[in-house]
Design a protein around this motif. Structure first.
Motif, PDB file in Angstrom:
ATOM      1  N   THR A 121      -3.589   3.469  16.655  1.00  0.00           N
ATOM      2  CA  THR A 121      -3.837   4.138  15.378  1.00  0.00           C
ATOM      3  C   THR A 121      -3.114   5.482  15.368  1.00  0.00           C
ATOM      4  O   THR A 121      -3.287   6.286  16.287  1.00  0.00           O
ATOM      5  CB  THR A 121      -5.338   4.371  15.151  1.00  0.00           C
TER       6      THR A 121
ATOM      7  N   SER B 295       3.568   1.176   4.144  1.00  0.00           N
ATOM      8  CA  SER B 295       2.300   1.060   3.425  1.00  0.00           C
ATOM      9  C   SER B 295       2.055   2.301   2.593  1.00  0.00           C
ATOM     10  O   SER B 295       2.546   3.387   2.920  1.00  0.00           O
ATOM     11  CB  SER B 295       1.150   0.888   4.429  1.00  0.00           C
TER      12      SER B 295
ATOM     13  N   THR C 234      -4.326   0.014  -2.097  1.00  0.00           N
ATOM     14  CA  THR C 234      -3.433   0.030  -0.947  1.00  0.00           C
ATOM     15  C   THR C 234      -2.361  -1.041  -1.125  1.00  0.00           C
ATOM     16  O   THR C 234      -2.590  -2.070  -1.773  1.00  0.00           O
ATOM     17  CB  THR C 234      -4.201  -0.228   0.363  1.00  0.00           C
TER      18      THR C 234
ATOM     19  N   TYR D   5       1.052  -2.977   1.153  1.00  0.00           N
ATOM     20  CA  TYR D   5       1.657  -3.169   2.475  1.00  0.00           C
ATOM     21  C   TYR D   5       2.968  -3.940   2.360  1.00  0.00           C
ATOM     22  O   TYR D   5       3.110  -4.839   1.517  1.00  0.00           O
ATOM     23  CB  TYR D   5       0.717  -3.963   3.388  1.00  0.00           C
TER      24      TYR D   5
ATOM     25  N   LYS E 196       1.639  -6.854   6.690  1.00  0.00           N
ATOM     26  CA  LYS E 196       0.424  -7.290   5.979  1.00  0.00           C
ATOM     27  C   LYS E 196      -0.449  -8.149   6.894  1.00  0.00           C
ATOM     28  O   LYS E 196       0.038  -9.053   7.570  1.00  0.00           O
ATOM     29  CB  LYS E 196       0.824  -8.061   4.724  1.00  0.00           C
TER      30      LYS E 196
ATOM     31  N   THR F 173      -3.598  -1.478   8.754  1.00  0.00           N
ATOM     32  CA  THR F 173      -4.542  -1.006   7.750  1.00  0.00           C
ATOM     33  C   THR F 173      -4.350   0.486   7.528  1.00  0.00           C
ATOM     34  O   THR F 173      -4.418   1.269   8.486  1.00  0.00           O
ATOM     35  CB  THR F 173      -5.995  -1.261   8.175  1.00  0.00           C
TER      36      THR F 173
ATOM     37  N   SER G  76      -5.595   4.026   5.693  1.00  0.00           N
ATOM     38  CA  SER G  76      -6.841   4.606   5.196  1.00  0.00           C
ATOM     39  C   SER G  76      -6.737   6.122   5.173  1.00  0.00           C
ATOM     40  O   SER G  76      -5.796   6.696   5.741  1.00  0.00           O
ATOM     41  CB  SER G  76      -8.025   4.181   6.072  1.00  0.00           C
TER      42      SER G  76
ATOM     43  N   GLN H  33      -3.875   2.116  11.113  1.00  0.00           N
ATOM     44  CA  GLN H  33      -4.341   1.308  12.232  1.00  0.00           C
ATOM     45  C   GLN H  33      -3.424   0.109  12.365  1.00  0.00           C
ATOM     46  O   GLN H  33      -3.242  -0.657  11.409  1.00  0.00           O
ATOM     47  CB  GLN H  33      -5.782   0.852  12.004  1.00  0.00           C
TER      48      GLN H  33
END
Length: 120
Positions: free
Chosen positions: A19, A49, A58, A60, A65, A69, A71, A82
């Motif tokens: 991450t 992203s 969101t 990607y 994809k 992730t 955020s 992440q």
């Protein structure tokens, strides 16, 4: 002064997770579009992203994809990516991007990048 400072890059084995973070300051984080772009060795920039937290949206790239992730933590003015099931082709410098709206127009800002290396 707008600042974007990435961190968390490193060496990870194929199939592993990592991450990365981007600490933002100097603008209204919660109302700005944020994103990640990467540059692999010898290649051009590739959009990864984007997140529009003010409308809970969101997006990607097809290449990430289902594995990555994006955020935000608006209380910490921090953007995250992440990354799971990492592949050698994910090796790149990852840059944080902010698209900030001003009354005079939109400006784009970039961080200095953080290196992610996927290798056994």
């Amino acid at each position: 002064e707008v600042q974007l400072v990435e961190s968390g890059g490193g060496l990870v084995q194929p199939g592993g997770s990592l991450t990365i973070s981007c600490a933002a300051s100097g603008f209204t984080f919660r109302s700005s579009a944020m994103g990640w772009v990467r540059q692999a060795p010898g290649k051009g920039l590739e959009w990864v992203s984007s997140i529009y937290s003010y409308i809970s949206t969101t997006n990607y790239a097809d290449s990430v994809k289902g594995r990555f992730t994006i955020s935000t933590d608006n209380a910490k003015n921090t953007l995250y990516l992440q990354m799971n099931s990492l592949k050698p082709e994910d090796t790149a410098v990852y840059f944080c991007n902010a698209e900030v709206n001003y009354t005079s127009g939109i400006k784009n800002y970039w961080g200095q990048g953080t290196q992610v290396t996927v290798s056994s």
